[in-house]
Design an enzyme around this catalytic site. Structure first.
Site, mmCIF file in Angstrom:
data_model
loop_
_atom_site.group_PDB
_atom_site.id
_atom_site.type_symbol
_atom_site.label_atom_id
_atom_site.label_comp_id
_atom_site.label_asym_id
_atom_site.label_seq_id
_atom_site.Cartn_x
_atom_site.Cartn_y
_atom_site.Cartn_z
ATOM 1 N N THR A 94 0.876 -1.174 0.000
ATOM 2 C CA THR A 94 0.000 0.000 0.000
ATOM 3 C C THR A 94 0.914 1.225 0.000
ATOM 4 O O THR A 94 1.471 1.594 1.028
ATOM 5 C CB THR A 94 -0.909 0.003 1.247
ATOM 6 O OG1 THR A 94 -1.564 -1.269 1.332
ATOM 7 C CG2 THR A 94 -1.949 1.106 1.147
ATOM 8 N N LYS A 170 -7.215 1.297 -3.136
ATOM 9 C CA LYS A 170 -6.784 0.600 -1.906
ATOM 10 C C LYS A 170 -6.773 1.557 -0.720
ATOM 11 O O LYS A 170 -7.269 1.235 0.372
ATOM 12 C CB LYS A 170 -5.398 -0.011 -2.141
ATOM 13 C CG LYS A 170 -4.691 -0.514 -0.904
ATOM 14 C CD LYS A 170 -5.413 -1.640 -0.188
ATOM 15 C CE LYS A 170 -4.743 -1.948 1.142
ATOM 16 N NZ LYS A 170 -5.533 -2.839 1.973
ATOM 17 N N LYS A 239 0.429 5.538 8.243
ATOM 18 C CA LYS A 239 0.980 5.747 6.892
ATOM 19 C C LYS A 239 -0.158 5.836 5.870
ATOM 20 O O LYS A 239 -0.193 6.732 5.023
ATOM 21 C CB LYS A 239 1.938 4.583 6.595
ATOM 22 C CG LYS A 239 2.518 4.518 5.213
ATOM 23 C CD LYS A 239 1.992 3.420 4.318
ATOM 24 C CE LYS A 239 1.858 2.017 4.763
ATOM 25 N NZ LYS A 239 1.226 1.102 3.826
HETATM 26 P P1 NAP Z 1 5.586 -5.926 7.663
HETATM 27 O O1 NAP Z 1 5.215 -7.199 8.318
HETATM 28 O O2 NAP Z 1 6.054 -4.790 8.498
HETATM 29 O O3 NAP Z 1 6.715 -6.267 6.548
HETATM 30 C C1 NAP Z 1 7.363 -5.224 5.872
HETATM 31 C C2 NAP Z 1 8.370 -5.799 4.885
HETATM 32 O O4 NAP Z 1 9.072 -4.690 4.274
HETATM 33 C C3 NAP Z 1 9.446 -6.674 5.534
HETATM 34 O O5 NAP Z 1 9.818 -7.678 4.613
HETATM 35 C C4 NAP Z 1 10.589 -5.688 5.739
HETATM 36 O O6 NAP Z 1 11.853 -6.283 5.814
HETATM 37 C C5 NAP Z 1 10.467 -4.883 4.465
HETATM 38 N N1 NAP Z 1 11.126 -3.566 4.542
HETATM 39 C C6 NAP Z 1 10.765 -2.514 5.324
HETATM 40 N N2 NAP Z 1 11.587 -1.469 5.089
HETATM 41 C C7 NAP Z 1 12.498 -1.878 4.161
HETATM 42 C C8 NAP Z 1 13.577 -1.263 3.495
HETATM 43 N N3 NAP Z 1 13.911 0.017 3.744
HETATM 44 N N4 NAP Z 1 14.275 -1.979 2.592
HETATM 45 C C9 NAP Z 1 13.938 -3.261 2.324
HETATM 46 N N5 NAP Z 1 12.919 -3.907 2.909
HETATM 47 C C10 NAP Z 1 12.200 -3.220 3.810
HETATM 48 O O7 NAP Z 1 4.389 -5.346 6.795
HETATM 49 P P2 NAP Z 1 3.109 -6.125 6.216
HETATM 50 O O8 NAP Z 1 2.038 -6.109 7.240
HETATM 51 O O9 NAP Z 1 3.550 -7.393 5.583
HETATM 52 O O10 NAP Z 1 2.664 -5.084 5.071
HETATM 53 C C11 NAP Z 1 3.360 -4.984 3.841
HETATM 54 C C12 NAP Z 1 2.580 -4.025 2.934
HETATM 55 O O11 NAP Z 1 1.268 -4.564 2.720
HETATM 56 C C13 NAP Z 1 2.365 -2.627 3.539
HETATM 57 O O12 NAP Z 1 2.426 -1.664 2.508
HETATM 58 C C14 NAP Z 1 0.954 -2.702 4.120
HETATM 59 O O13 NAP Z 1 0.358 -1.431 4.192
HETATM 60 C C15 NAP Z 1 0.270 -3.630 3.123
HETATM 61 N N6 NAP Z 1 -0.860 -4.416 3.630
HETATM 62 C C16 NAP Z 1 -0.814 -4.984 4.868
HETATM 63 C C17 NAP Z 1 -1.898 -5.733 5.317
HETATM 64 C C18 NAP Z 1 -1.897 -6.380 6.695
HETATM 65 O O14 NAP Z 1 -3.010 -6.702 7.200
HETATM 66 N N7 NAP Z 1 -0.771 -6.571 7.338
HETATM 67 C C19 NAP Z 1 -3.023 -5.924 4.490
HETATM 68 C C20 NAP Z 1 -3.023 -5.374 3.214
HETATM 69 C C21 NAP Z 1 -1.928 -4.614 2.793
HETATM 70 P P3 NAP Z 1 12.426 -6.796 7.250
HETATM 71 O O15 NAP Z 1 11.846 -8.160 7.446
HETATM 72 O O16 NAP Z 1 13.893 -6.789 7.051
HETATM 73 O O17 NAP Z 1 11.972 -5.802 8.285
#
Ligand code: NAP
Length: 296
Positions: A94, A170, A239
């Site tokens: 997102t 989204k 965010k």
């Molecule tokens: P998350 O668990 O915090 O995972 C974030 C990912 O991004 C991890 O692989 C992290 O790597 C990586 N990352 C963060 N900063 C980085 C950087 N500077 N360089 C390289 N890698 C980096 O987040 P999530 O919940 O999976 O969400 C991921 C995306 O999907 C977001 O945009 C969120 O808004 C969206 N989303 C989330 C949900 C939900 O319910 N969780 C639902 C729909 C959409 P590390 O492992 O090294 O930290």
């Protein structure tokens, strides 16, 4: 299809696993490499660089936010540098409408295809291949990606040939979810303080006029005060509120409730709730009414 998958967080780990289960050849990269181990055991190739994960027909990014996507895409040895001509970058994070525009242009200049495909559904839905995929970009490549989207979710909505529209859709959906969390939290604070059982109140709502996943899922988390571990962290919710407001500003659409939601997230984060599930947004009202601080 050979697929590179970058970003194995709460969402990406389940998504990459489902691509493997569907028989795709998957190469995974994550900034913290330990998260690749479990997928490598299931047959993925673990890449040690972004560039190595781009040795694919399609590379999917599921990263936290704009800075993460910018870093992985635009830095030296990143996706723009590494992807073969004609290959596709699918961004499922997102992210902002503005970054989607920038990605579209940069990939077109490099001879790549860019598709925005953000998703609805929490990590449990990602693991169960039950996401809803909102895809936008050129129709031909979106059609070719059908087997990929089918491995990730239960339904794909192709909303536009302009990638940034998927991000706008989204963000608008997440704004509605946050609005539900806030208003449900206020209602629960009120009835709860008067002694009404919050579970019973939720049962009444979801059995009558509010029989929808947003009320059921977030109402359940609120009634149970189940904010850890976070499926979707509050700082990522902030965010999204910020990105929604930026989109409104760009299109000159006032979004007064989105402004309020942003401030409510700030209250939650200032109270130490950064890493709680964003459902804790709804617990701020109870806290202000003399109840416990969210997460305590
Ligand atoms: P998350 O668990 O915090 O995972 C974030 C990912 O991004 C991890 O692989 C992290 O790597 C990586 N990352 C963060 N900063 C980085 C950087 N500077 N360089 C390289 N890698 C980096 O987040 P999530 O919940 O999976 O969400 C991921 C995306 O999907 C977001 O945009 C969120 O808004 C969206 N989303 C989330 C949900 C939900 O319910 N969780 C639902 C729909 C959409 P590390 O492992 O090294 O930290």
């Amino acid at each position: 299809m050979r697929i590179g998958f970058i970003g194995l967080g709460n969402m990406g780990s389940g998504m990459a696993a489902n691509l493997l289960s569907a028989g795709h050849d998957v190469v995974v990269f994550n900034r913290s490499p330990e998260k690749t181990v479990i997928l490598a055991e299931r047959g993925a190739t673990a890449a040690s660089t972004v560039s190595a994960a781009c040795d694919a027909d399609v590379v999917i990014t599921m990263l936290a936010d704009d800075p993460a996507v910018e870093e992985v895409t635009f830095s030296a040895g990143g996706i723009v540098d590494s992807l073969a001509a004609g290959a596709v970058h699918v961004s499922s994070s997102t992210i902002s409408v503005a970054l989607a525009e920038r990605l579209t242009t940069a990939h077109a200049d490099a001879g790549h295809v860019f598709i925005s495909a953000p998703v609805f559904g929490r990590p449990e839905a990602a693991a169960a291949a039950k996401l809803f995929v909102v895809a936008a970009g050129p129709a031909g490549p979106i059609a070719s990606l059908a087997p990929v989207f089918e491995a990730l979710g239960q339904r794909t909505f192709a909303v536009s040939d302009e990638p940034k529209i998927a991000n706008l859709v989204k963000l608008s959906g997440n704004f509605l979810i946050a609005s539900v969390i806030e208003s449900l939290g206020e209602a629960m604070a009120l009835v709860g303080k008067a002694g009404v059982n919050r579970q019973a109140f939720l049962e009444l709502l979801t059995s009558t006029l509010f029989d929808a996943p947003a009320y059921r899922v977030y109402g359940g988390l609120l009634a149970d005060e189940q904010f850890e571990p976070a499926g979707f962290a509050a700082h990522l919710g902030l965010k999204d509120a910020r990105l929604m407001l930026a989109a409104g500003e760009q299109l000159e659409v006032p979004l007064p409730i989105a402004s309020l939601i942003r401030d409510r997230f700030l209250t939650l984060l200032a109270g130490g709730g950064r890493d709680l599930d964003w459902a804790a947004l709804g617990a701020v009202a109870r806290w202000e009414a003399g109840g416990p601080k969210p997460g305590t």
